[in-house]
Scaffold this active site. Structure first.
Site, mmCIF file in Angstrom:
data_model
loop_
_atom_site.group_PDB
_atom_site.id
_atom_site.type_symbol
_atom_site.label_atom_id
_atom_site.label_comp_id
_atom_site.label_asym_id
_atom_site.label_seq_id
_atom_site.Cartn_x
_atom_site.Cartn_y
_atom_site.Cartn_z
ATOM 1 N N GLY A 1 28.955 103.168 78.835
ATOM 2 C CA GLY A 1 29.634 104.420 78.499
ATOM 3 C C GLY A 1 30.237 104.387 77.102
ATOM 4 O O GLY A 1 30.111 105.341 76.327
ATOM 5 N N ASP A 2 30.918 103.295 76.776
ATOM 6 C CA ASP A 2 31.509 103.161 75.438
ATOM 7 C C ASP A 2 30.433 103.198 74.359
ATOM 8 O O ASP A 2 30.601 103.852 73.319
ATOM 9 C CB ASP A 2 32.276 101.843 75.343
ATOM 10 C CG ASP A 2 33.562 101.850 76.145
ATOM 11 O OD1 ASP A 2 34.348 102.800 76.010
ATOM 12 O OD2 ASP A 2 33.783 100.897 76.906
ATOM 13 N N SER A 3 29.344 102.484 74.592
ATOM 14 C CA SER A 3 28.290 102.404 73.575
ATOM 15 C C SER A 3 27.597 103.745 73.381
ATOM 16 O O SER A 3 27.262 104.115 72.244
ATOM 17 C CB SER A 3 27.271 101.335 73.965
ATOM 18 O OG SER A 3 27.885 100.062 74.027
#
Length: 398
Positions: free
Chosen positions: A169-171
């Site tokens: 999700g962060d990436s």
């Protein structure tokens, strides 16, 4: 020889952990001057993250902070906020991933920052975006993965939702934030004005969910967990080999399946009404997988891969890191690079993606020491004297 494509872009990176800093990594990979602002004494928590810590050092930090400069600055103090405002006056991009309202509390709302620098692009990465009822909530990447849909469809059908082994999700949010930043910089060339890039983690995940939404809206079809396969896409699975290994074969297109049938010495499969079309194979995937598994189990992985590749059928092993280091294609394309590091000697990490033919990016430095570039930035860029820098340091501001 042309220079780095973003060599004329200066980024001030605030925030910490992964979603914002990975966006900064992507910009730095292509030459942007990324000035990472860290809390004095502690720095970004990513400096301590990661399971393996040779020499007591994180192996994650050198990657996510590569090609960046590190300065220290206490953003909770008036003097620290003043220093960042001075940096912003000389920057093209301000990148942050604080909870909505944090910059505003520090007197650095987009409106005030654009008064200082109308051309500034302000890239904001949060769990839920800058607006809406959930905006004030804390939002990590895992929550965005859950709400964006990827967690529900990941894993085996007889088990609870799973996750990938990376911070997906962060990436994804960082990658979309990078795209938005570049679009805003391009638009600035026409308007002369910066703008806000608002990236929400859950929306970045949602953007990758293919036809999930219209499938429900139009057909009341809810995608479910299906393990290693995609529903109605066959053959595309991991199959056992005769030497105890496994290979992945992806032959779901009609012409490619015909080639697979030929390689298997079963050309009649391509004409069988159960397998002749994409839709038919999707409806009979389990039976087809059994046929293919029986064939793959009769030979070693290397022999299977040789005949599959010669026959034009996409196939490969499921790689571990060890496999990547040993693969000649990885080596030929320099997919893995080695970067000098004061603690680790030569540190291996993934190379820059994508590849540009005339102005490629590159990994120039591993993640810096905390405050390594204080003098370079505060003296060289802002023009502070040695006495002013020493006083700020003594007060714990930098």
């Amino acid at each position: 020889m042309r220079g780095l494509p973003l060599g004329d872009v200066r980024v001030v990176e605030l925030g910490q952990l992964l979603a914002g800093p990975f966006c900064g990594q992507l910009l730095g990979d292509f030459g942007a001057e990324v000035i990472k602002v860290e809390d004095p004494g502690r720095g970004d928590p990513m400096r301590q993250w990661g399971r393996e810590k040779p020499h007591g050092r994180s192996l994650w930090w050198p990657v996510v902070a590569r090609n960046k400069k590190s300065i220290t600055c206490d953003l909770r103090t008036r003097q620290g906020q003043d220093l960042v405002r001075r940096l912003v006056e000389r920057a093209d991009v301000l990148l942050e991933n604080f909870r909505p309202g944090t910059l505003e509390r520090w007197g650095m709302s987009p409106e005030r920052l654009h008064e200082l620098n109308p051309r500034l692009v302000i890239t904001r990465v949060t769990g839920f975006g800058q607006s809406g009822p959930y905006a004030p909530r804390a939002g990590y990447g895992s929550i965005g993965e859950a709400m964006g849909g990827i967690r529900y469809v990941t894993g085996d059908p007889d088990r609870p939702p799973s996750r990938t082994g990376i911070s997906l999700g962060d990436s994804l949010a960082a990658t979309h934030a990078c795209v938005g930043t570049l679009v805003a910089l391009h638009e600035r060339e026409r308007s002369g004005l910066g703008q806000v890039v608002d990236t929400a983690i859950y929306e970045a995940v949602l953007a990758m969910m293919e036809s999930l939404l219209p499938e429900w809206q139009q057909a009341a079809y809810q995608r479910e967990r299906t393990g290693p396969v995609l529903p109605n896409v066959s053959p595309s699975n991991v199959y056992p080999t005769g030497d105890g290994d496994s290979i992945l074969i992806a032959a779901n297109q009609d012409s490619v399946f015909s080639r697979l049938a030929t390689v298997m010495d079963r050309p009649e499969l391509a004409a069988d009404e159960r397998y002749a079309t994409h839709g038919a194979r999707g409806g009979n995937a389990a039976g087809l997988d059994e046929i293919i598994s029986a064939w793959t189990a009769s030979a070693p992985a290397e022999d299977l891969l040789r005949v599959l590749h010669e026959g034009g059928v996409p196939a490969g092993r499921v790689y571990t890191a060890k496999d990547m280091f040993e693969d000649p294609h990885f080596a030929a394309r320099r997919a893995i690079v080695r970067v000098p590091h004061p603690d680790f000697g030569e540190l291996a990490m993934q190379n820059v993606v994508p590849r540009l033919s005339a102005t490629p990016g590159g990994v120039r430095t591993a993640g810096p020491a905390l405050g390594q570039h204080n003098d370079d930035v505060y003296r060289g860029l802002l023009g502070l004297t040695a006495e002013e820098i020493a006083a700020l340091s003594a007060e714990g501001i930098i």
